[in-house]
Structures are given as C-alpha cells and as structure tokens.
Design a protein around this motif. Sequence first.
Motif, short mmCIF file in Angstrom:
data_model
loop_
_atom_site.label_atom_id
_atom_site.label_comp_id
_atom_site.label_asym_id
_atom_site.label_seq_id
_atom_site.Cartn_x
_atom_site.Cartn_y
_atom_site.Cartn_z
N THR A 1 0.85 -1.19 0.00
CA THR A 1 0.00 0.00 0.00
C THR A 1 0.89 1.24 0.00
O THR A 1 1.68 1.44 0.93
CB THR A 1 -0.92 0.03 1.24
N ILE A 2 0.80 2.03 -1.06
CA ILE A 2 1.51 3.30 -1.13
C ILE A 2 0.67 4.34 -0.39
O ILE A 2 -0.43 4.69 -0.82
CB ILE A 2 1.73 3.75 -2.58
N CYS A 3 1.18 4.80 0.74
CA CYS A 3 0.47 5.82 1.53
C CYS A 3 0.95 7.19 1.06
O CYS A 3 1.88 7.77 1.64
CB CYS A 3 0.71 5.60 3.01
N SER A 4 0.33 7.67 0.01
CA SER A 4 0.77 8.89 -0.66
C SER A 4 0.61 10.09 0.27
O SER A 4 -0.49 10.41 0.71
CB SER A 4 -0.05 9.10 -1.94
N ASP A 5 1.72 10.76 0.58
CA ASP A 5 1.72 11.81 1.59
C ASP A 5 1.82 13.22 1.02
O ASP A 5 2.19 14.16 1.73
CB ASP A 5 2.83 11.57 2.61
N GLY A 6 1.47 13.39 -0.26
CA GLY A 6 1.59 14.70 -0.88
C GLY A 6 0.76 15.78 -0.22
O GLY A 6 1.23 16.90 0.00
N HIS A 7 -0.50 15.47 0.09
CA HIS A 7 -1.38 16.47 0.71
C HIS A 7 -1.02 16.71 2.17
O HIS A 7 -1.47 17.70 2.75
CB HIS A 7 -2.84 16.03 0.61
N VAL A 8 -0.22 15.82 2.76
CA VAL A 8 0.13 15.96 4.17
C VAL A 8 0.93 17.23 4.41
O VAL A 8 0.71 17.95 5.38
CB VAL A 8 0.91 14.72 4.66
N PHE A 9 1.88 17.53 3.51
CA PHE A 9 2.71 18.72 3.73
C PHE A 9 2.92 19.55 2.47
O PHE A 9 3.91 20.26 2.33
CB PHE A 9 4.07 18.34 4.32
N ALA B 1 -1.28 0.78 -16.21
CA ALA B 1 -0.48 0.58 -17.44
C ALA B 1 0.53 -0.55 -17.27
O ALA B 1 0.79 -1.29 -18.23
CB ALA B 1 0.24 1.87 -17.82
N ILE B 2 1.10 -0.71 -16.08
CA ILE B 2 2.09 -1.77 -15.88
C ILE B 2 1.40 -3.08 -15.46
O ILE B 2 2.09 -4.09 -15.23
CB ILE B 2 3.16 -1.38 -14.84
N GLY B 3 0.08 -3.05 -15.35
CA GLY B 3 -0.64 -4.27 -15.00
C GLY B 3 -0.45 -4.69 -13.56
O GLY B 3 -0.52 -5.89 -13.24
N SER B 4 -0.22 -3.73 -12.67
CA SER B 4 0.02 -4.07 -11.28
C SER B 4 -1.25 -4.59 -10.61
O SER B 4 -2.31 -3.96 -10.71
CB SER B 4 0.53 -2.85 -10.51
N ASP B 5 -1.13 -5.73 -9.93
CA ASP B 5 -2.27 -6.24 -9.17
C ASP B 5 -1.89 -6.43 -7.70
O ASP B 5 -2.63 -7.05 -6.93
CB ASP B 5 -2.78 -7.56 -9.75
N SER B 6 -0.72 -5.90 -7.32
CA SER B 6 -0.25 -6.06 -5.95
C SER B 6 -0.09 -4.74 -5.21
O SER B 6 0.30 -4.73 -4.04
CB SER B 6 1.10 -6.80 -5.94
N ILE B 7 -0.36 -3.61 -5.89
CA ILE B 7 -0.13 -2.30 -5.29
C ILE B 7 -1.43 -1.50 -5.28
O ILE B 7 -2.15 -1.46 -6.27
CB ILE B 7 0.94 -1.51 -6.08
N ASN B 8 -1.73 -0.90 -4.15
CA ASN B 8 -2.85 0.04 -4.07
C ASN B 8 -2.37 1.31 -3.38
O ASN B 8 -1.25 1.37 -2.86
CB ASN B 8 -4.03 -0.57 -3.32
N THR B 9 -3.19 2.35 -3.41
CA THR B 9 -2.79 3.63 -2.82
C THR B 9 -3.76 4.05 -1.73
O THR B 9 -4.92 3.64 -1.70
CB THR B 9 -2.73 4.74 -3.89
N TYR B 10 -3.24 4.88 -0.84
CA TYR B 10 -4.02 5.40 0.30
C TYR B 10 -3.51 6.80 0.57
O TYR B 10 -2.29 7.03 0.57
CB TYR B 10 -3.78 4.49 1.51
N GLY B 11 -4.42 7.75 0.76
CA GLY B 11 -4.01 9.13 0.96
C GLY B 11 -4.75 9.81 2.09
O GLY B 11 -5.63 9.22 2.73
N LEU B 12 -4.41 11.06 2.32
CA LEU B 12 -5.02 11.83 3.40
C LEU B 12 -6.53 11.87 3.27
O LEU B 12 -7.27 11.81 4.26
CB LEU B 12 -4.44 13.25 3.40
N GLU B 13 -7.02 11.95 2.01
CA GLU B 13 -8.46 12.02 1.79
C GLU B 13 -9.17 10.72 2.14
O GLU B 13 -10.39 10.71 2.35
CB GLU B 13 -8.75 12.40 0.33
N ASN B 14 -8.42 9.61 2.20
CA ASN B 14 -9.01 8.34 2.60
C ASN B 14 -9.14 8.21 4.12
O ASN B 14 -9.91 7.39 4.62
CB ASN B 14 -8.18 7.17 2.08
#
Length: 324
Positions: free
Chosen positions: A104-112, A136-149
């Motif tokens: 899980t990529i916990c995208s922290d862009g909105h954090v700071f 596009a890369i056909g990833s089935d093992s990666i998801n994202t999570y962000g501040l809005e979640n």
Amino acid sequence: MPDSPEDQILRLLFSSRRIAGSTTDPCAQQPCDECFAIHRPKVERFMAQGVPLHFVIPAFPAKSPNRKKVLGTLPDLGERLSLEFLQSFCDYVCHHYEPGAKITICSDGHVFSDLVGVDDQDVTAYRAELELLLRAIGSDSINTYGLENAFQSTDYTEQREQLTNRYARPVEEIRERALQDPAARSIFGGIHRFLFEDQFAVSEGRSRNTVREEAKLRAYRVVQRSDAWSALVEAFFPEALRLSIHPQAAHSQKIGIHMMRTRDNWLTPWHGVALDEGDGVRLVKREEAERLGATLVMRGGRPSHFIAPPASHKSRLLLQEAVR
C-alpha cells in the motif's frame, strides 16, 4: 543451514536497503541476525494466516517544485520504473511464499504540500497519473491510500489540521529529538536539504543564509507532519511491515529502500529524473543530466527521461544489441 522462507524474503528486500550511515555500518553489506529478528514476527504472522504479506510505504507525494531537479509536475519514467520495482518485488516473494505480497503506497503529498511549495491540485493530478501508471504496468499487488481516505472532510487544509491535532507531537519535541538522536538528526538534515534546495531555486535575490534558516523552520514542521502521517499509517495498518524512502538505521522498525539505482542515498523519483546510461537507468537530478549533455526523451507528448551521450564503445554496442 539455509535461510527460512521468512529470512529469504527479508534478504531479498534488504538487497535494496537505504541504510543511514551505510558506509560504516557492516549490516549494509551483510544483514545480521538482529536485522532479521526485528521484522521476522510480522512476516511469520502473515504466513501463519496463509495470506499475502502486507507492506506499507509513505511515498510518491508529488514532484518537487524545483525544476533543476525534475521535468515537471507529473510522474515520468522514474515513477514508472519505481512502481515496476515494487510490483516485481511482490512477484519475487512468490518464489519463497506462494501468496506473495501486497504493497500500500500511503501517498503523503497532501500531508505537507503547503509546507513544500506544491499546490494541492498538482498533488491530486500527480496521484491520478500514478493510478494510471499502475494500470499501465498491470500491477495487481499495489494500491494507494491518501489523506483524503483517512478523513471525511474534502478540504485538504482541514484534513491537515485533523491529522496534526490527532497525531502530531509538538515542534519543540521534534527539535529536541533531532538534537539528541542521530537517526532523527539524519532525517531532519535530509529534509532540510531538500527544502533549502527547492526554496533557494525560486528565491531570486535572497541570501543563502536567509533561505536556509527559513527552510530549517519549515523542516521541523515537515518532520512533525511526516511523523503524524506515519503514526496514522501505523494506527490504520498495525500489522503491516513498514517501508520508507528515507535512509533508516539498520535496526529500525522501518526498512529504508531504494526503488532505483542512484548514487545519492536520499534521492527519489519525485526529486530527480531517470537517466538511461545504456547499461542501466540511474536516478539523478535534472541539472546533472543536462550538465552531462544528455538528450531529453518525450513520451506521449510529455517529458519522460534523459538518455546519456554514448561515452564508450560498450554503450554503443549495448544500444546495437537492443535494436536487433
């Protein structure tokens, strides 16, 4: 005695570790028993349940605003190769444990974003493109999570306030920890350097010392929010193994990792560009690629990466082999 499946997985991961002070730490060359022991219990719990290992990594926030480092505001080849690395790691785990792994990529862009000079709209656009890259890369093992979640509010300023109120420690405590703890001082120093470089690049007519001092004050607040985000991630994903894009001490609860080849222990795809050197791709700052006389490559009408000028007969032969 051969490694257990748990240690084989950790050894695979440690082959890409970012270790703070890696030039002197023997664990950078050969992980010791304690390196494995810290993380093995979590691996064992997932394996006992027969489910994919779960990793979380606060990363992929947004592109740096410093155009001496990056090509623009959207993901490019650097992000694509890094996502492919993470997906490949999950695939390789299947060699040792059939259910594999999830990240899980916990995208922290909105954090700071407000502290690092990036518009929230650019953060949102960056994450949307990141999702397109994953498809596009056909990833089935990666998801994202962000501040809005994490929060119900749709206002990013309000979300940041909620994060700080619930999870942040006082700035004075952050400052004292940086003074007393070498690992915390290393993290602060790296963030301070990034902030200074980015702000000085757009601060025409201002002295380096003035910009450096302002960057130091903001760096403490970035660390404060980063720590708060890390605490939130820990609360939401308590069982997950923790990855980091920052160099970590060898025996930290977090595992620092390199997703691309680079000579800078702190450089990331969102602070640099991909440079194709003929025998591999390396992460560098944009100004370094341009100083080398590298050629900018466009893909889909957008800047993608640089190709280094042929520096040897070997690189030309590699290119000839690639097009046969």
